[in-house]
Design an enzyme around this catalytic site. Structure first.
Site, mmCIF file in Angstrom:
data_model
loop_
_atom_site.group_PDB
_atom_site.id
_atom_site.type_symbol
_atom_site.label_atom_id
_atom_site.label_comp_id
_atom_site.label_asym_id
_atom_site.label_seq_id
_atom_site.Cartn_x
_atom_site.Cartn_y
_atom_site.Cartn_z
ATOM 1 N N LYS A 51 4.078 1.724 -2.317
ATOM 2 C CA LYS A 51 4.173 0.520 -2.758
ATOM 3 C C LYS A 51 3.523 0.799 -3.978
ATOM 4 C CE LYS A 51 5.025 -2.115 1.346
ATOM 5 N NZ LYS A 51 4.402 -2.843 2.470
ATOM 6 N N GLN A 95 -1.132 -4.885 4.891
ATOM 7 C CA GLN A 95 -0.420 -3.885 5.599
ATOM 8 C C GLN A 95 -0.585 -3.988 7.069
ATOM 9 O OE1 GLN A 95 2.115 -2.320 3.750
ATOM 10 N NE2 GLN A 95 2.958 -1.025 5.554
ATOM 11 N N ASP A 118 4.268 -11.101 0.939
ATOM 12 C CA ASP A 118 5.036 -10.575 2.173
ATOM 13 C C ASP A 118 5.961 -11.796 2.948
ATOM 14 O OD1 ASP A 118 5.235 -7.911 2.692
ATOM 15 O OD2 ASP A 118 3.222 -7.922 3.408
HETATM 16 N N1 L34 Z 1 2.473 -6.425 5.765
HETATM 17 N N2 L34 Z 1 3.430 -4.600 6.871
HETATM 18 C C1 L34 Z 1 3.332 -5.602 5.897
HETATM 19 N N3 L34 Z 1 4.564 -5.630 5.117
HETATM 20 C C2 L34 Z 1 5.506 -4.618 5.095
HETATM 21 O O1 L34 Z 1 6.518 -4.738 4.349
HETATM 22 C C3 L34 Z 1 5.435 -3.628 6.196
HETATM 23 N N4 L34 Z 1 6.224 -2.822 6.298
HETATM 24 C C4 L34 Z 1 6.641 -2.158 7.668
HETATM 25 C C5 L34 Z 1 5.590 -1.890 8.169
HETATM 26 N N5 L34 Z 1 4.121 -2.878 8.080
HETATM 27 C C6 L34 Z 1 4.363 -3.840 6.878
HETATM 28 C C7 L34 Z 1 6.827 -1.841 5.147
HETATM 29 O O2 L34 Z 1 6.370 -1.868 4.126
HETATM 30 C C8 L34 Z 1 7.551 -0.939 7.409
HETATM 31 N N6 L34 Z 1 7.599 -0.866 5.845
HETATM 32 C C9 L34 Z 1 8.172 0.213 5.318
HETATM 33 C C10 L34 Z 1 7.915 0.397 3.831
HETATM 34 C C11 L34 Z 1 8.411 1.395 3.058
HETATM 35 C C12 L34 Z 1 9.196 2.259 3.704
HETATM 36 C C13 L34 Z 1 9.468 2.099 5.177
HETATM 37 C C14 L34 Z 1 8.839 1.133 6.035
HETATM 38 C C15 L34 Z 1 9.973 3.428 2.722
HETATM 39 O O3 L34 Z 1 9.237 3.771 1.823
HETATM 40 N N7 L34 Z 1 10.779 4.178 3.609
HETATM 41 C C16 L34 Z 1 11.144 5.295 3.160
HETATM 42 C C17 L34 Z 1 10.813 6.831 3.567
HETATM 43 C C18 L34 Z 1 9.071 6.812 3.797
HETATM 44 C C19 L34 Z 1 8.550 8.116 4.569
HETATM 45 O O4 L34 Z 1 8.794 8.958 3.807
HETATM 46 O O5 L34 Z 1 7.903 7.957 5.456
HETATM 47 C C20 L34 Z 1 12.437 5.463 3.514
HETATM 48 O O6 L34 Z 1 13.674 6.069 2.651
HETATM 49 O O7 L34 Z 1 13.189 4.714 4.285
#
Ligand code: L34
Ligand code: NAD
Length: 299
Positions: A51, A95, A118
């Site tokens: 982020k 988060q 959020d």
């Molecule tokens: N308050 N908590 C709050 N807001 C959110 O919007 C989240 N979330 C979830 C968990 N807790 C939270 C996220 O941001 C899950 N989440 C999230 C954010 C980003 C990614 C996955 C979940 C992400 O970048 N995924 C990448 C791979 C990341 C890696 O390498 O681990 C993808 O390509 O899916």
């Protein structure tokens, strides 16, 4: 066809970068996002890092506020209040998950809804339900945007959502059942909404039979290979929200990421499907940027 969330998110990032540049050209300050992270959950640290990096890329100012896992609920509330009152901060998130001794509901309810990028405060959830302008939770906003950019219509379609969380299941169900003209700012297609939505969860009976009647399946359960090929109608659209770390000694980080869908066997039957990684995850990140811009602009 693969729904390439990574690629679409890059396109949207470029659009946001242009908007921020235009604001600055007018002599206005850049938008600012603050991210509060409590404790050292490795997955949370990765997501928060993504982020912050995304903010930098588009010219949104960001601040990472790291707090130890043993802080009290009161101390976290103080931090939330400080951010509510800091005029330099347009939006902030806390988060999740939080340590067990801190009430998520208490913290979420304390956030000023105008800065709630959020979309998890009771105000924003209620406004979303009523079809009023609101900040929508980043993951549902990202899923809607992905469908919209691929011109996948939802009108009259049967959408099955697996999972009933406040952050994904409930809000995506709400968005897709809405009458589109009552929908929210930032929508790029008037055709999204008007779906017939079924929400399934851990107590649902015969999930497979319900899924087989779906035109669009959105899985947000956190259970690898929950959705198997026999549960999917030929030509359905499959959105995999799940992120699961599976131990894999041969992988550079010692684990690999998989979603909730048995991708290998489901993909041949699906008209459209999101991969993990590279599907919904990057759309979540870019939607947070869009929400920050929305909060900055005050609409
Ligand atoms: N308050 N908590 C709050 N807001 C959110 O919007 C989240 N979330 C979830 C968990 N807790 C939270 C996220 O941001 C899950 N989440 C999230 C954010 C980003 C990614 C996955 C979940 C992400 O970048 N995924 C990448 C791979 C990341 C890696 O390498 O681990 C993808 O390509 O899916
Ligand atoms: P959660 O983890 O709070 O709850 C899981 C939900 O799935 C519950 O409502 C439960 O009833 C349901 N469920 C679990 N097992 C089930 C089963 N066998 N059959 C039917 N329903 C079942 O939900 P969440 O916070 O939405 O997270 C779900 C998954 O999505 C997790 O893997 C999480 O990491 C991931 N996630 C990804 C993103 C992203 O941007 N890609 C965003 C948020 C969450």
């Amino acid at each position: 066809m693969i729904l390439d969330g990574k690629h679409i998110s890059q396109t949207i990032r470029a659009e946001i970068r242009e908007e921020v540049l235009m604001l600055k050209a007018k002599g206005l300050r850049a938008p600012k996002l603050a991210v509060v992270i409590v404790g050292h959950n490795p997955a949370s640290e990765t997501y928060v890092a993504n982020k912050i990096k995304a903010c930098e890329e588009v010219g949104i100012v960001s601040e990472r506020i790291a707090l130890e896992a043993d802080i009290t609920e009161g101390q976290l509330l103080e931090e939330v209040k400080r951010l509510n009152n800091d005029p330099s901060v347009d939006g902030f998130i806390v988060q999740l998950p939080l340590p067990e001794h801190i009430s998520e509901t208490t913290i979420m309810s304390a956030i000023d809804y105008r800065k709630d990028v959020d979309g998890l405060t009771p105000e924003n959830v209620g406004r979303t339900v009523q079809g009023l302008p609101s900040l929508v939770s980043a993951t549902p906003r990202g899923i809607r945007e992905l469908l919209s950019r691929y011109k996948i219509q939802t009108e009259g379609k049967h959408v099955v959502v697996i999972g009933r969380s406040n952050i994904v299941g409930k809000p995506i169900a709400m968005l897709l059942m809405q009458r589109p003209y009552l929908s929210l700012p930032g929508m790029s297609a008037a055709s999204l909404g008007d779906a017939t939505v079924t929400v399934c969860h851990s107590k649902t009976r015969d999930l497979a039979a319900i899924c087989r009647t779906a035109d669009i399946i959105i899985v947000a359960a956190g259970s690898p290979k929950l959705l198997t090929a026999d549960m999917v109608k030929e030509g359905a659209t499959v959105i995999d929200v799940g992120i699961n770390r599976i131990e894999d000694p041969s992988a550079p980080r010692g684990y690999k990421l998989v979603g909730d869908v048995d991708f290998e066997n489901v993909a041949p039957k699906a008209a459209f499907i999101t991969p993990v990684p590279g599907g919904v995850g990057p759309m979540t990140i870019v939607s947070l940027l869009q929400n920050t811009l929305q909060a900055y602009l005050g609409n």
